[in-house]
Write a protein that holds these residues in place. Structure first.
Motif, PDB file in Angstrom:
ATOM      1  N   ASN A 260       0.994  -0.998  -0.002  1.00  0.00           N
ATOM      2  CA  ASN A 260      -0.046  -0.048  -0.004  1.00  0.00           C
ATOM      3  C   ASN A 260       0.855   1.064  -0.129  1.00  0.00           C
ATOM      4  O   ASN A 260       0.533   2.258  -0.550  1.00  0.00           O
ATOM      5  CB  ASN A 260      -0.881   0.096   1.118  1.00  0.00           C
ATOM      6  CG  ASN A 260      -1.928   1.339   1.321  1.00  0.00           C
ATOM      7  OD1 ASN A 260      -2.690   1.400   0.508  1.00  0.00           O
ATOM      8  ND2 ASN A 260      -1.364   2.148   2.422  1.00  0.00           N
ATOM      9  N   GLY A 263       2.093   2.069  -3.239  1.00  0.00           N
ATOM     10  CA  GLY A 263       1.131   2.185  -4.462  1.00  0.00           C
ATOM     11  C   GLY A 263       0.758   1.242  -5.200  1.00  0.00           C
ATOM     12  O   GLY A 263       0.132   0.974  -6.544  1.00  0.00           O
ATOM     13  N   TYR A 264       1.126  -0.042  -4.858  1.00  0.00           N
ATOM     14  CA  TYR A 264       0.824  -1.474  -5.598  1.00  0.00           C
ATOM     15  C   TYR A 264      -0.145  -2.222  -5.039  1.00  0.00           C
ATOM     16  O   TYR A 264      -0.419  -2.572  -3.871  1.00  0.00           O
ATOM     17  CB  TYR A 264       2.239  -2.181  -5.233  1.00  0.00           C
ATOM     18  CG  TYR A 264       2.238  -3.607  -6.171  1.00  0.00           C
ATOM     19  CD1 TYR A 264       1.604  -3.612  -7.413  1.00  0.00           C
ATOM     20  CD2 TYR A 264       2.700  -4.484  -5.694  1.00  0.00           C
ATOM     21  CE1 TYR A 264       1.688  -4.910  -8.205  1.00  0.00           C
ATOM     22  CE2 TYR A 264       2.857  -5.957  -6.425  1.00  0.00           C
ATOM     23  CZ  TYR A 264       2.225  -6.043  -7.436  1.00  0.00           C
ATOM     24  OH  TYR A 264       2.166  -7.208  -8.164  1.00  0.00           O
TER      25      TYR A 264
END
Length: 399
Positions: A260, A263-264
């Protein structure tokens, strides 16, 4: 006359004492069981109950599993003993701290106590360490959750209520393929853990058979399970849209947190070791939304047995039971069914009970919280159907 009467009374007292010892082959004493640190449920009269022992992590990083097993088994024992039937249990549970050496100490303590039947260990390595003792001592074992093949391999009296690791790997690949959950799969597994490696090996074999594309495979160890940036970046760069995690909940919570932060946001798919992630201290459970896993138990199921168990568990322990608790509950009731069918009595030796249980478990069908029409083969492996679950609004929901 008084002397003769005194001798008769003394003889009667001795006979009663011998009967209370249960005549088991494992030695040990009955007195003071409830006062021992590992004692749990012993509401049946001394000598009138089967002595059921188990060991697992009640403290330490894996304590969520051990306490769930102990709690689930305790509820079953309390229900059975309260019903007042022919089968009654005296339950004693020892802390092994998820350590094989301490598991051996726990087993010896249970053997000295006079254990006749066993729940074995909760986690695979400690259970593997004591399974050889169960085999040589002829004490039948039914583990709720130690899923490694090595726990039962070559031991005709050690059985599993949980799925064996290979079965979980195969079933996960089949489920992902059949439900078309991902096109590019990344795997992160723990390479110094028999649970994780066993599932990984079977998953990759079945994934190939099902045409799943594995684009990234990375590992970690017990000493490196704090930073997963390398593994996550490799999966992300490979374009993985589903991350398969055949690992326990503690490492999984860190992976979700770190994914998180970078940004994955792939889909996450786990196995039964993931159960418990919603109770990790300090973990933002919102990050687990949408996480999928295969498990034999759904606490949200509406059948009467599940609702009764979940209600009792919440009232007594203040939380929703996981599948480890449900498997342990089923273990105790499976023992009850087998003991009744075989006509066993608490004064039988552990060896005699072992023979009776081996015959029963390889021929009976059992219905419980974690499956219907369960059967066992001669290897000790259970046959039952897994359930696909997804976390929604902070709870497990059937897919």
């Amino acid at each position: 006359m008084k002397k003769k009467l005194s001798m008769l009374l003394a003889g009667a007292m001795l006979a009663t004492t011998l009967a209370a010892c249960g005549g088991n082959s494992t030695g040990g004493t009955n007195g003071g069981a409830a006062a021992d640190a590992g004692a749990d449920t012993g509401t049946a009269a001394v000598g009138a109950a089967f002595k059921l022992g188990g060991h697992g992590p009640l403290t330490g990083g894996a304590a969520i599993y051990g306490n769930a097993v102990k709690n689930g088994a305790s509820i079953a024992v309390e229900e059975i003993n309260a019903a007042g039937g022919a089968v009654q249990f005296d339950l004693k549970f020892e802390d092994d701290e998820h350590d094989p050496e301490k598991a051996a100490n726990a087993y010896n303590a249970l053997k000295d106590w006079g254990m006749q039947l066993s729940l074995s260990g909760v986690t695979s390595k400690p259970a593997e360490a004591t399974s050889a003792d169960h085999y040589s001592d002829r004490i039948f074992a039914l583990t709720p959750s130690a899923s490694a093949v090595a726990v039962t391999e070559g031991k005709d009296n050690v059985f599993q209520m949980c799925f064996a690791d290979p079965n979980q790997g195969t079933a996960s690949a089949q489920y992902i393929a059949d439900q078309k959950l991902g096109t590019k799969i990344a795997i992160i597994y723990k390479n110094d853990d028999v649970y994780s490696t066993g599932i990984y090996e079977k998953f990759t074999a079945e994934a190939a058979a099902k045409g799943l594309e594995i684009v990234s495979t990375t590992t970690f160890t017990s000493s490196s399970q704090t930073d997963f940036s390398v593994q996550l970046n490799e999966a992300k760069n490979a374009g993985a849209d589903l991350l398969f995690l055949p690992i326990y909940y503690d490492a999984a919570s860190l992976i979700l947190t770190q994914a998180n932060a970078m940004g994955y946001a792939p889909k996450f798919f786990g196995v039964d070791g993931m159960d418990g992630i919603l109770t990790v201290e300090g973990f933002d459970t919102a990050l687990a939304e949408g996480v999928m896993l295969l498990t034999p138990f759904n606490a949200d199921a509406e059948d009467e047995l599940t609702r009764s168990f979940v209600t009792k568990y919440q009232e007594k322990y203040g939380e929703v039971p996981n599948q480890f608790a449900a498997d342990a509950y089923d273990c105790v009731y499976a023992y009850k069914q087998a003991l009744e069918a075989a006509g066993c009595t608490p004064d039988m030796t552990a060896e005699a009970l072992c023979e009776a249980m081996t015959a029963q478990f390889t021929s009976m069908t059992f219905n419980g919280l974690t499956g219907e029409n369960m059967t066992w083969d001669a290897t000790g492996a259970v046959a039952k159907s897994p359930k696909g679950m997804i976390i929604k609004n902070g709870a497990y929901v059937g897919m």
